[in-house]
Every structure is written in C-alpha cells, then in structure tokens.
Scaffold this motif. Sequence first.
Motif, short mmCIF file in Angstrom:
data_model
loop_
_atom_site.label_atom_id
_atom_site.label_comp_id
_atom_site.label_asym_id
_atom_site.label_seq_id
_atom_site.Cartn_x
_atom_site.Cartn_y
_atom_site.Cartn_z
N THR A 265 0.81 -1.22 0.00
CA THR A 265 0.00 0.00 0.00
C THR A 265 0.84 1.27 0.00
N MET A 266 2.16 1.14 -0.21
CA MET A 266 3.05 2.30 -0.09
C MET A 266 3.26 3.06 -1.39
N PHE A 267 2.96 2.47 -2.53
CA PHE A 267 3.48 3.03 -3.76
C PHE A 267 2.44 3.56 -4.73
N HIS A 268 1.18 3.57 -4.35
CA HIS A 268 0.19 4.19 -5.23
C HIS A 268 0.34 5.72 -5.14
N GLU A 269 -0.25 6.41 -6.09
CA GLU A 269 0.00 7.85 -6.25
C GLU A 269 -0.32 8.65 -4.98
N GLU A 270 -1.44 8.37 -4.36
CA GLU A 270 -1.82 9.13 -3.16
C GLU A 270 -0.83 8.91 -2.02
N ALA A 271 -0.38 7.67 -1.84
CA ALA A 271 0.57 7.38 -0.76
C ALA A 271 1.90 8.08 -1.00
N ARG A 272 2.34 8.16 -2.25
CA ARG A 272 3.65 8.75 -2.56
C ARG A 272 3.71 10.23 -2.24
N ARG A 273 2.57 10.88 -2.15
CA ARG A 273 2.56 12.31 -1.81
C ARG A 273 2.99 12.56 -0.36
N ASN A 274 2.98 11.53 0.46
CA ASN A 274 3.21 11.71 1.89
C ASN A 274 4.65 11.47 2.33
N TYR A 275 5.55 11.18 1.38
CA TYR A 275 6.94 10.96 1.77
C TYR A 275 7.88 11.35 0.63
N ASP A 276 9.15 11.51 0.99
CA ASP A 276 10.18 11.88 0.01
C ASP A 276 11.01 10.68 -0.43
N VAL A 277 11.05 9.64 0.39
CA VAL A 277 11.77 8.43 0.03
C VAL A 277 11.13 7.25 0.75
N ALA A 278 11.07 6.12 0.07
CA ALA A 278 10.59 4.88 0.68
C ALA A 278 11.80 4.02 1.04
N ILE A 279 11.90 3.66 2.31
CA ILE A 279 12.97 2.79 2.78
C ILE A 279 12.43 1.36 2.78
N CYS A 280 13.04 0.53 1.96
CA CYS A 280 12.56 -0.83 1.78
C CYS A 280 13.53 -1.83 2.40
N MET A 281 13.06 -3.03 2.71
CA MET A 281 13.88 -3.96 3.46
C MET A 281 14.76 -4.85 2.59
N TYR A 282 14.40 -4.98 1.30
CA TYR A 282 15.23 -5.83 0.45
C TYR A 282 15.15 -5.34 -1.00
#
Length: 354
Positions: A265-282
């Motif tokens: 649920t992190m990468f759809h357009e609306e979610a991406r507006r809420n952060y500058d970078v996504a830190i992923c585990m792998y």
Amino acid sequence: MLTNNLLPIAVSIGEPAGVGADVLLLACKKAHQGVIDPLPFFIVVADPEHLRERAKLLSINIPIIEVSLHEVSSHKAKNDYSVKVIPLGYSFEALPGKPNFSDNVGVIESIDKCITLAWEREVCGIVTLPINKKTLYDFGFCYSGHTEYLAHLARKWTEENKKLQAVMMLVNSKLRTVPVTIHLPLQLIIHHLNTQLIVEICTITTQSLITQFGISSPRLAISGLNPHAGENGLMGKEDRMIISPAVEALKLKGIKAFGPFPSDTMFHEEARRNYDVAICMYHDQAMIPVKTLAFHQTVNVTLGLPFIRTSPDHGTAFDLAGTGKANPLSFISALHMVASMKAQEDRVDKVDQI
C-alpha cells in the motif's frame, strides 16, 4: 586541478559487450541533433577504438577524441559534441553481445580510474555504465556489485572512511526508494536485517537528501518486511521487533520517519505524496515499484560515499548491444543527476561558509 565550473563528469565504460557504449553514443547523437537538452560535460574512461567501432556499427558520425585530463577544458569550450576519451591501457576484444573474459582487466581499470579521478577531485562525480557480474565473478571480482566495490575502495583509502556505509537509492521523477539490504538471497535477509542497520541507512539517506537533493526536512516511509507489515506478529515478528524500534530511534534523532507500512500500500500515487523516500527492506521491494513507474528514467545513486556516483538503472542488455535499439534515457538522467547533486552540494557549501 580544473576549476570547479569546468570539472567534468567521469564515465566508466562498463562491460564492452553490452549497451554501455550504445547508450553513451546515442545520448551524444540526440544532444547533437537537438532532440534533448545539451548533456553535462563528461569524459569517458574507455578503449577509444572500441567506441569508434561501435559508433560505426550504429552509424553515428561523432568524433571520438583521445584526451588527457589537462586537455579536457579546452575541448569543452568548443562544444563540438565529440566524445572525449581518456584511454585505457587495454584494448577491448568483445563483440556486441559476446563478452570476452580477458576484457575484465579493462572493465576494472575503467572503474578504478574514474574513482581515482573523483577521489582526487579532478571530476565532479562519476557515472558507471553496466557491468557483467558473471564474467567479473569468474575473473575473481569478489563484490556483489558496483555499490559494494566503491564502498570497499573508499574504506581502503583513508582511516576516516573505515566504517563507511554505502547506500543505494533509486531515483526518478515519481519515486525514490532505498533498499536496506541489497544483493542478498531472500533466505539471508532476515539474518542481515537489524535495527542499527536500518537507523544507519536512514540517517545517511536523510543527510544526502538535505545536502545533495535540497530537501530541507525529508520524510521517510519505512516499509515492513512481512505481508501486512507482520500484522502484529501473526505473519512474522521482524516488523515489530526490528523495524518498529528503528522507526522510534529515528524519531528520537529528529528524523521524520514513519512506519512500518505494508509494502503493498506504499506506492500508489496518493501514498507517494506523503513521503520523500521509501525505505525498503530488500532489493526487489525497492526495485519493482520505482522501475514500474518510470523504467527508462530511473537512476541508481550511491549515497554515503566521499564522491558522487550515479548509474543507469539497467543491465548490459546483450541482446540490444550494437543494434541501436538501446534506450539512452537512463544514462542521460544519470549524467544530469550528477550535475544536479554537485550544484546542490556547492549551494550548501556556500551557505555554510557565510
């Protein structure tokens, strides 16, 4: 040393049987034709005859000029769209799509020379074109990728960099992602993932976003590891026992970190507006969304090094080498990324000096 406004970008040629030469030459052709904006000033560390042969195969009539570093500034003033080459001490033998084992000597030499130029501040940063890891491994190269090799050399050169942590960030106009673990099999990720590592990766990322990307107060969305971010331990305890403590530690450091979030649920357009970078585990958790959103414009940036390094975010594409069908947009973006990051660093330095 060249003056700051004349510092070129150094380009490492990568695997000669792949599309590295193609994307470089096609980018120069597009710039010469006015199809794209002028490219940032760069030099390439390569075998000039290999580039000439590839240009002939692609029907690209652009001069390949051999230069030494002290000659580069005079060539820039002419703005002639020629390719400026610092020659290797090795001649490549590979044909397009057909790697030659002995060429690994030149591949590594190209990387090493570019890094030395960056370390000595003779260039403003480096772009590394794709390497063929399989032949390099067979040759005795013991690093899982460019990122790990660059970090090794930086640690090797000075005591102050002994604990250096290199961070991979994937960037395009729609998304930035950072994998905490990189080139590891899935079965080993849990053994390498820990709270301290997540905090370290996020701290380096935050500092780089401030100093190199001009984001004054970066927002970090931290992904979970398991489905539904573990669902309160029902689907794995790592999210609750490793990732959540890292998020809290980052908040105590004043970093705007949130999560862990379910990665689906992190990468759809609306979610991406809420952060500058996504830190992923792998690795694939970071790679799949960023490449899906803008494959040809995605750039691989290494944070945490004492110099700027970017790379096109694609492989050697042996099937496309020499055909003229390779897309140069990621290489073009990688060049512009170095120039942009350097310009931001200079702005920060000027503010600090006031």
